[in-house]
Design a protein around this motif. Structure first.
Motif, PDB file in Angstrom:
ATOM      1  N   ALA A  10      -0.204-162.565  10.725  1.00 55.66           N
ATOM      2  CA  ALA A  10       0.076-161.290  10.066  1.00 55.66           C
ATOM      3  C   ALA A  10       0.995-161.482   8.867  1.00 55.66           C
ATOM      4  CB  ALA A  10       0.697-160.312  11.062  1.00 55.66           C
ATOM      5  N   ARG A  11       2.004-162.349   8.987  1.00 58.04           N
ATOM      6  CA  ARG A  11       2.908-162.609   7.863  1.00 58.04           C
ATOM      7  C   ARG A  11       2.158-163.224   6.689  1.00 58.04           C
ATOM      8  NH1 ARG A  11       6.728-164.719  12.037  1.00 58.04           N
ATOM      9  NH2 ARG A  11       8.291-163.081  12.406  1.00 58.04           N
ATOM     10  N   ARG A  12       1.308-164.177   6.969  1.00 62.83           N
ATOM     11  CA  ARG A  12       0.530-164.811   5.895  1.00 62.83           C
ATOM     12  C   ARG A  12      -0.430-163.819   5.252  1.00 62.83           C
ATOM     13  NH1 ARG A  12      -0.527-169.041  10.265  1.00 62.83           N
ATOM     14  NH2 ARG A  12      -2.474-169.661   9.243  1.00 62.83           N
ATOM     15  N   LEU A  13      -0.955-162.918   6.051  1.00 69.34           N
ATOM     16  CA  LEU A  13      -1.852-161.891   5.516  1.00 69.34           C
ATOM     17  C   LEU A  13      -1.098-160.958   4.574  1.00 69.34           C
ATOM     18  CD1 LEU A  13      -4.477-160.249   5.421  1.00 69.34           C
ATOM     19  CD2 LEU A  13      -3.756-159.134   7.548  1.00 69.34           C
ATOM     20  N   VAL A  14       0.086-160.523   4.972  1.00 68.73           N
ATOM     21  CA  VAL A  14       0.895-159.636   4.124  1.00 68.73           C
ATOM     22  C   VAL A  14       1.192-160.314   2.790  1.00 68.73           C
ATOM     23  CG1 VAL A  14       3.148-158.527   3.881  1.00 68.73           C
ATOM     24  CG2 VAL A  14       1.892-158.331   6.037  1.00 68.73           C
ATOM     25  N   ARG A  15       1.598-161.592   2.830  1.00 73.39           N
ATOM     26  CA  ARG A  15       1.869-162.331   1.594  1.00 73.39           C
ATOM     27  C   ARG A  15       0.621-162.451   0.733  1.00 73.39           C
ATOM     28  NH1 ARG A  15       4.984-165.795   5.052  1.00 73.39           N
ATOM     29  NH2 ARG A  15       3.274-167.307   5.048  1.00 73.39           N
ATOM     30  N   ALA A  16      -0.515-162.732   1.368  1.00 74.51           N
ATOM     31  CA  ALA A  16      -1.760-162.904   0.619  1.00 74.51           C
ATOM     32  C   ALA A  16      -2.182-161.617  -0.076  1.00 74.51           C
ATOM     33  CB  ALA A  16      -2.872-163.379   1.553  1.00 74.51           C
ATOM     34  N   ARG A  17      -1.820-160.485   0.514  1.00 74.66           N
ATOM     35  CA  ARG A  17      -2.169-159.191  -0.085  1.00 74.66           C
ATOM     36  C   ARG A  17      -1.167-158.776  -1.153  1.00 74.66           C
ATOM     37  NH1 ARG A  17      -3.396-155.333   5.109  1.00 74.66           N
ATOM     38  NH2 ARG A  17      -5.029-154.302   3.895  1.00 74.66           N
ATOM     39  N   GLY A  18      -0.119-159.576  -1.334  1.00 72.51           N
ATOM     40  CA  GLY A  18       0.884-159.282  -2.340  1.00 72.51           C
ATOM     41  C   GLY A  18       1.744-158.084  -2.004  1.00 72.51           C
ATOM     42  N   ARG A  19       1.995-157.893  -0.713  1.00 73.16           N
ATOM     43  CA  ARG A  19       2.774-156.731  -0.293  1.00 73.16           C
ATOM     44  C   ARG A  19       4.030-157.171   0.447  1.00 73.16           C
ATOM     45  NH1 ARG A  19      -2.174-153.099   2.264  1.00 73.16           N
ATOM     46  NH2 ARG A  19      -3.516-153.108   0.404  1.00 73.16           N
ATOM     47  N   ARG A  20       4.899-156.190   0.698  1.00 71.81           N
ATOM     48  CA  ARG A  20       6.078-156.419   1.522  1.00 71.81           C
ATOM     49  C   ARG A  20       6.021-155.476   2.711  1.00 71.81           C
ATOM     50  NH1 ARG A  20      11.373-157.232  -2.407  1.00 71.81           N
ATOM     51  NH2 ARG A  20      10.638-159.087  -3.521  1.00 71.81           N
ATOM     52  N   ARG A  21       6.263-156.026   3.879  1.00 72.45           N
ATOM     53  CA  ARG A  21       6.227-155.203   5.078  1.00 72.45           C
ATOM     54  C   ARG A  21       7.023-155.892   6.177  1.00 72.45           C
ATOM     55  NH1 ARG A  21       0.713-152.674   7.799  1.00 72.45           N
ATOM     56  NH2 ARG A  21       1.743-150.947   8.889  1.00 72.45           N
ATOM     57  N   LEU A  22       7.830-155.128   6.876  1.00 74.25           N
ATOM     58  CA  LEU A  22       8.616-155.679   7.966  1.00 74.25           C
ATOM     59  C   LEU A  22       7.747-155.748   9.222  1.00 74.25           C
ATOM     60  CD1 LEU A  22      11.322-156.601   9.174  1.00 74.25           C
ATOM     61  CD2 LEU A  22      11.825-154.183   9.633  1.00 74.25           C
ATOM     62  N   LEU A  23       7.658-156.949   9.797  1.00 76.00           N
ATOM     63  CA  LEU A  23       6.858-157.144  10.996  1.00 76.00           C
ATOM     64  C   LEU A  23       7.784-157.346  12.191  1.00 76.00           C
ATOM     65  CD1 LEU A  23       4.071-159.552   9.678  1.00 76.00           C
ATOM     66  CD2 LEU A  23       4.172-157.051   9.594  1.00 76.00           C
ATOM     67  N   LEU A  24       7.557-156.597  13.242  1.00 78.79           N
ATOM     68  CA  LEU A  24       8.368-156.688  14.444  1.00 78.79           C
ATOM     69  C   LEU A  24       7.520-157.270  15.578  1.00 78.79           C
ATOM     70  CD1 LEU A  24      10.204-153.232  14.395  1.00 78.79           C
ATOM     71  CD2 LEU A  24      11.022-155.444  13.555  1.00 78.79           C
ATOM     72  N   PRO A  25       7.742-158.544  15.916  1.00 79.42           N
ATOM     73  CA  PRO A  25       7.003-159.131  17.038  1.00 79.42           C
ATOM     74  C   PRO A  25       7.478-158.523  18.357  1.00 79.42           C
ATOM     75  CG  PRO A  25       8.033-160.820  15.649  1.00 79.42           C
ATOM     76  CD  PRO A  25       8.642-159.509  15.285  1.00 79.42           C
ATOM     77  N   VAL A  26       6.555-158.026  19.151  1.00 86.64           N
ATOM     78  CA  VAL A  26       6.902-157.374  20.421  1.00 86.64           C
ATOM     79  C   VAL A  26       5.996-157.919  21.519  1.00 86.64           C
ATOM     80  CG1 VAL A  26       6.943-155.203  21.694  1.00 86.64           C
ATOM     81  CG2 VAL A  26       7.705-155.262  19.319  1.00 86.64           C
ATOM     82  N   ARG A  27       6.607-158.322  22.600  1.00 86.36           N
ATOM     83  CA  ARG A  27       5.824-158.763  23.753  1.00 86.36           C
ATOM     84  C   ARG A  27       5.400-157.542  24.553  1.00 86.36           C
ATOM     85  NH1 ARG A  27       7.179-163.773  27.792  1.00 86.36           N
ATOM     86  NH2 ARG A  27       6.058-163.044  29.626  1.00 86.36           N
TER      87      ARG A  27
END
Length: 264
Positions: free
Chosen positions: A205-222
């Motif tokens: 998901a982090r690599r996808l956000v970077r590839a789309r040229g965006r910024r977004r906070l990702l919260l990993p949750v079990r």
């Protein structure tokens, strides 16, 4: 060969239709947009004439077990019954790796689908005749598009991403494998199909956000309970030998996301 593709307008279904057409076969798309209701069975008989095989990649968007079970049970029974009436020789279903190990609600519907197909439910008046329609079930891992679906499900600056180990595979490669299976003899449970590399969903998901040229906070949750533990500890990974796709997630990003982002 005339081959019905249930869910032929979806992600994998479109690729299946393309692959069948390129190989000189006649795909018949079964979808609401084509006048066929797979859940009720309305419109099925009118398009199944001459069909020799079925590839079922139908799907619905739900996380609930009740809706998932009801959908896949009805669709599978209707397809098997319609197929038996016209003499279908091979019924192929796309399923998911790790269904028994990960007790996700949606997965319970896929397990029910496998059961219906293996038992031949809906054929011969609904009594269930095993082997009435010869079958193959292919379990595949999550597609490269999976993190995109997770992120786009809830828009906004923050996204919750489940902790999950997966071995993602290209949807096109899944379609190619399904076509190879449907053109061959029925296998029952086929060897599992996975991608070339194990990944963590949040990293994807982090690599996808970077590839789309965006910024977004990702919260990993079990996720809670046994389901969350199984997802985090590799319950969705293949448990045995089987075919492996060649395209990595990063290669898929470069082809499908990075180039699109640059053109935008």
């Amino acid at each position: 060969m005339r081959i019905a593709v249930a869910g032929g307008t979806g992600l994998v279904g479109q690729y299946v239709v393309e692959e069948l057409t390129a190989a000189g076969h006649e795909p018949v798309v079964l979808a609401r947009s084509r006048g066929v209701d797979l859940v009720s069975g309305a419109g099925l008989d009118s398009v199944m004439a001459g069909v020799e095989a079925v590839v079922d990649v139908s799907n619905l968007q739900t996380t609930g077990a009740k809706k998932s079970i009801a959908f896949f049970e009805s669709v599978s029974q209707n397809l098997l019954a319609a197929g038996a009436r016209v003499g279908v020789r091979h019924h192929v279903v796309l399923s998911i790796v790790g269904l028994e190990r990960v007790g996700f609600g949606y997965y319970q519907g896929k397990l029910r689908q496998e059961e219906v197909v293996a038992r031949g439910e809906g054929v011969g008046g609904g009594g269930g005749r095993a082997g009435a329609v010869p079958w193959t079930v292919l379990r595949a891992t999550q597609f490269h598009e999976f993190p995109l679906q997770v992120l786009d499900r809830v828009p906004g600056p923050v996204a919750v991403v489940p902790r999950m180990r997966t071995q993602p595979v290209a949807a096109r490669e899944v379609a190619q494998h399904l076509v190879g299976l449907v053109l061959g003899p029925p296998q029952g449970m086929a060897p599992e199909l996975a991608g070339p590399r194990v990944e963590e969903l949040v990293d994807m998901a982090r690599r996808l956000v970077r590839a789309r040229g965006r910024r977004r906070l990702l919260l990993p949750v079990r996720m809670p309970g046994a389901t969350g533990r199984a997802m985090a500890e590799g319950g969705n990974l293949p448990a045995g030998p089987g075919a492996r796709g060649s395209q990595t997630f990063d290669e898929w990003l470069a082809e499908n996301v990075v180039h699109v982002a640059k053109r935008a």
